[in-house]
Design a protein around this motif. Sequence first.
Motif, PDB file in Angstrom:
ATOM      1  N   ALA A   1       1.736  49.563  91.560  1.00  0.00           N
ATOM      2  CA  ALA A   1       0.351  49.155  91.327  1.00  0.00           C
ATOM      3  C   ALA A   1       0.232  47.637  91.210  1.00  0.00           C
ATOM      4  N   LEU A   2       1.196  47.022  90.554  1.00  0.00           N
ATOM      5  CA  LEU A   2       1.171  45.566  90.422  1.00  0.00           C
ATOM      6  C   LEU A   2       1.367  44.887  91.771  1.00  0.00           C
TER       7      LEU A   2
ATOM      8  N   LEU B   1      20.864  50.671  91.131  1.00  0.00           N
ATOM      9  CA  LEU B   1      19.955  51.447  91.973  1.00  0.00           C
ATOM     10  C   LEU B   1      18.524  51.359  91.453  1.00  0.00           C
ATOM     11  N   ALA B   2      18.373  51.389  90.132  1.00  0.00           N
ATOM     12  CA  ALA B   2      17.035  51.326  89.550  1.00  0.00           C
ATOM     13  C   ALA B   2      16.390  49.966  89.776  1.00  0.00           C
ATOM     14  N   ILE B   3      17.169  48.891  89.695  1.00  0.00           N
ATOM     15  CA  ILE B   3      16.631  47.555  89.978  1.00  0.00           C
ATOM     16  C   ILE B   3      16.142  47.487  91.414  1.00  0.00           C
ATOM     17  N   GLY B   4      16.946  48.044  92.333  1.00  0.00           N
ATOM     18  CA  GLY B   4      16.518  48.088  93.735  1.00  0.00           C
ATOM     19  C   GLY B   4      15.262  48.918  93.910  1.00  0.00           C
TER      20      GLY B   4
ATOM     21  N   PHE C   1       7.694  47.499  94.007  1.00  0.00           N
ATOM     22  CA  PHE C   1       6.835  46.322  93.887  1.00  0.00           C
ATOM     23  C   PHE C   1       6.494  45.784  95.276  1.00  0.00           C
ATOM     24  N   THR C   2       7.503  45.711  96.138  1.00  0.00           N
ATOM     25  CA  THR C   2       7.263  45.284  97.511  1.00  0.00           C
ATOM     26  C   THR C   2       6.447  46.331  98.259  1.00  0.00           C
ATOM     27  N   GLY C   3       6.706  47.621  97.971  1.00  0.00           N
ATOM     28  CA  GLY C   3       5.923  48.682  98.584  1.00  0.00           C
ATOM     29  C   GLY C   3       4.467  48.601  98.202  1.00  0.00           C
TER      30      GLY C   3
END
Length: 460
Positions: free
Chosen positions: A21-22, A133-136, A142-144
């Motif tokens: 959303a951000l 994996l969670a950071i990715g 965020f990019t999505g």
Amino acid sequence: MASPVRVSRWSIGALGVLALALGTLQSVVEPALPQLQRELGVSPAEGALIGNTLLITGAVVAPVAGKLGDRYGGKRVLIRLMAVVSAGGLLAALAPNLPVLLLGQVLQGVMVGALPLSFILVRKHLAAGASRLAIGLVMALFTGGGMVGTLIAGPLAEGLSWHWMFALPTSVVVATTVAVAHLMPSDPPVRSEHRIDWPGVVLLSGTLLVFMLGLVRVTGAGLPPLGAGAVAVAVAALATGWVAVERRAASPMVDLRMLAKPAMWHACVLTLILTAGFGMVTFLLPQLFALPAEGYGFGLGTTDIGLLLLPGAVAGAVSDSVGGVTARRFGLRTVLVVGALVTAATTIALAALHTAAWQLVLAKVLIAIAAGLGNTALLTRAATAVETEDTGIATGLLVVTRVIGIALGVQVGGAILDSGADPATGLPTESAFAAGFAVAGLIAALSLLVIRFTKKGTQA
């Protein structure tokens, strides 16, 4: 460290949807920028300020948010920042003019602090392998969000009004913040005998704020040599004061020994260069798509521009999600070199080949992949190269470097178009776009030199 069993998939999912959303709220301006410039009656350089106002706040907030999250708990600080973001989104949605819209963007800019705070929660609640994996995943979502924002900006702006571009994502931010507050376990604050280094916070924030505002003035409205020199002196004085305070502080905001680690300063320098070139292309493409089709432009509206930018947003989201894994598989240096070569070749080719829409779409895809892989690989390496209690500030510094790089690229791109405007029409000339793409290519080529001189630090 908290036990991995304390956090559920629903918690990580809520955190990811909030990032989505951000990202959407941040990205709706890009495809709609030409329309905003027309409806608000502003030039390309002034239009660049609409997006960069958000980045200015982000540059100031990101490292502070990371440090506060390390000390007081990532969840606690995250919820409070999201309240400010929601207020900014609401203000932008109701904005009657440019000044109010810019104020809304200022408040929305604190969203940049959500990334280091999310990384704090991930590091504290997950095991090392799962945290990577969670950071990715968070970065990818965020990019999505950029993909979603790119897709919905046109239909909302043209079907309703540009105000709805901000209203809809803001409502999702509010809902997902409530979900994170209920689902994500509270992370215990890091207890310390020392107080927060508030002088360091103020001096670092002042340094970044003066730098970003000076950047906007120098590349936008323009400053006389004396004014530009005054800005440089002010930035140097604030930065020197900050370093002096940090060296003497019992519990510094930024441990300068951490910043001196090759993994950190190499990552900062390379992130700045990579994102500057990417920021230029991100700004130039929508401007070219929107120019009248009678000349060298395409005469497209916001919806069509969004659709053409969508493949690049998808490519960026995918590459962000696998950046850390790719670097571990092939080596950080290989990922960076290949990315720099692809970006340099693509942008330099754009200087001569920009007459067909497919050329611009393909270029955006290639550059987004290169930037996503490189930036996420650098961020992941920095996040795992420091102690757990320093995750917030380390990733915050990388995020702010990324923000500064994009802002630099956007403002330089706007300045090039303004300086190359046709006196008769006021529109940028084709040679101005060619010059912009060529400069982006030279910036990408510069990163190859930096990689060469930091060879030892990028072998991992």
